[in-house]
Design a protein around this motif. Sequence first.
Motif, PDB file in Angstrom:
ATOM      1  N   TRP A  55       3.150  -7.474  -5.211  1.00 43.55           N
ATOM      2  CA  TRP A  55       3.174  -6.144  -5.294  1.00 43.55           C
ATOM      3  C   TRP A  55       2.489  -5.446  -4.269  1.00 43.55           C
ATOM      4  O   TRP A  55       1.743  -5.838  -3.805  1.00 43.55           O
ATOM      5  CB  TRP A  55       2.380  -5.465  -6.571  1.00 43.55           C
ATOM      6  CG  TRP A  55       1.423  -4.593  -7.166  1.00 43.55           C
ATOM      7  CD1 TRP A  55       3.012  -2.893  -7.024  1.00 43.55           C
ATOM      8  CD2 TRP A  55       0.964  -3.867  -7.164  1.00 43.55           C
ATOM      9  NE1 TRP A  55       2.199  -2.339  -7.555  1.00 43.55           N
ATOM     10  CE2 TRP A  55       0.919  -2.421  -7.368  1.00 43.55           C
ATOM     11  CE3 TRP A  55      -1.083  -4.694  -6.932  1.00 43.55           C
ATOM     12  CZ2 TRP A  55      -0.003  -1.429  -7.247  1.00 43.55           C
ATOM     13  CZ3 TRP A  55      -1.584  -3.386  -7.099  1.00 43.55           C
ATOM     14  CH2 TRP A  55      -1.441  -1.916  -7.208  1.00 43.55           C
ATOM     15  N   ARG A  56       2.932  -4.171  -3.782  1.00 47.57           N
ATOM     16  CA  ARG A  56       2.343  -3.336  -2.954  1.00 47.57           C
ATOM     17  C   ARG A  56       1.663  -2.498  -3.329  1.00 47.57           C
ATOM     18  O   ARG A  56       2.251  -1.758  -4.101  1.00 47.57           O
ATOM     19  CB  ARG A  56       3.342  -3.903  -1.972  1.00 47.57           C
ATOM     20  CG  ARG A  56       2.651  -3.067   0.025  1.00 47.57           C
ATOM     21  CD  ARG A  56       3.945  -2.191   0.862  1.00 47.57           C
ATOM     22  NE  ARG A  56       4.397  -1.752   0.581  1.00 47.57           N
ATOM     23  CZ  ARG A  56       6.153  -1.653   0.965  1.00 47.57           C
ATOM     24  NH1 ARG A  56       6.031  -2.830   1.811  1.00 47.57           N
ATOM     25  NH2 ARG A  56       6.638  -2.038   1.048  1.00 47.57           N
ATOM     26  N   LYS A  57       0.303  -2.070  -3.368  1.00 47.22           N
ATOM     27  CA  LYS A  57      -0.523  -0.536  -3.554  1.00 47.22           C
ATOM     28  C   LYS A  57       0.493   0.122  -2.706  1.00 47.22           C
ATOM     29  O   LYS A  57      -0.334  -0.211  -0.769  1.00 47.22           O
ATOM     30  CB  LYS A  57      -1.739  -0.759  -3.338  1.00 47.22           C
ATOM     31  CG  LYS A  57      -2.676  -0.270  -3.945  1.00 47.22           C
ATOM     32  CD  LYS A  57      -4.312  -0.217  -3.623  1.00 47.22           C
ATOM     33  CE  LYS A  57      -4.542   0.751  -2.658  1.00 47.22           C
ATOM     34  NZ  LYS A  57      -5.833  -0.005  -2.315  1.00 47.22           N
ATOM     35  N   ALA A  58       0.713   1.176  -3.166  1.00 49.58           N
ATOM     36  CA  ALA A  58       0.994   2.347  -2.545  1.00 49.58           C
ATOM     37  C   ALA A  58      -0.172   3.406  -2.486  1.00 49.58           C
ATOM     38  O   ALA A  58      -0.804   4.035  -2.236  1.00 49.58           O
ATOM     39  CB  ALA A  58       2.026   2.758  -2.556  1.00 49.58           C
ATOM     40  N   PHE A  59      -0.519   3.451  -4.120  1.00 49.76           N
ATOM     41  CA  PHE A  59      -1.619   4.401  -4.787  1.00 49.76           C
ATOM     42  C   PHE A  59      -2.113   4.246  -5.886  1.00 49.76           C
ATOM     43  O   PHE A  59      -1.553   3.254  -6.827  1.00 49.76           O
ATOM     44  CB  PHE A  59      -0.904   5.741  -5.091  1.00 49.76           C
ATOM     45  CG  PHE A  59      -2.088   6.845  -5.561  1.00 49.76           C
ATOM     46  CD1 PHE A  59      -2.505   7.784  -4.607  1.00 49.76           C
ATOM     47  CD2 PHE A  59      -2.274   6.341  -7.169  1.00 49.76           C
ATOM     48  CE1 PHE A  59      -3.827   7.895  -5.399  1.00 49.76           C
ATOM     49  CE2 PHE A  59      -3.221   7.661  -7.459  1.00 49.76           C
ATOM     50  CZ  PHE A  59      -3.897   8.152  -6.971  1.00 49.76           C
TER      51      PHE A  59
END
Length: 103
Positions: A87-91
């Motif tokens: 997972w890549r945190k965007a918000f």
Amino acid sequence: MPYVIETWDKADSTDLRMRVRPDHIAFLKANTEKLLGAGAKLSDDGETMLGTIYIVDVETRAEAEDFVAGDPFTRNGLPERITVTRWRKAFFNFEDNMHNLNL
């Protein structure tokens, strides 16, 4: 590196989930340094638990897999299926959502 772990409970497993839940909560509390978030997936009625979502901050997929394997829910056979996804945190708005925690 964050990972999202999603589990789906076996059918008719509510009794097992509730019996193991205290150990599951203790496991989560003991591993808070790895957790960005966790909670039950619910049906539209808001009552029926369908599985769990965890967001863990670990270095490797193997560590994420070990994390979920060590959860009492998994050790007691609750999940029918488990997925682990990088997972890549965007918000992520943690502070504004602190009031939603329900442990």
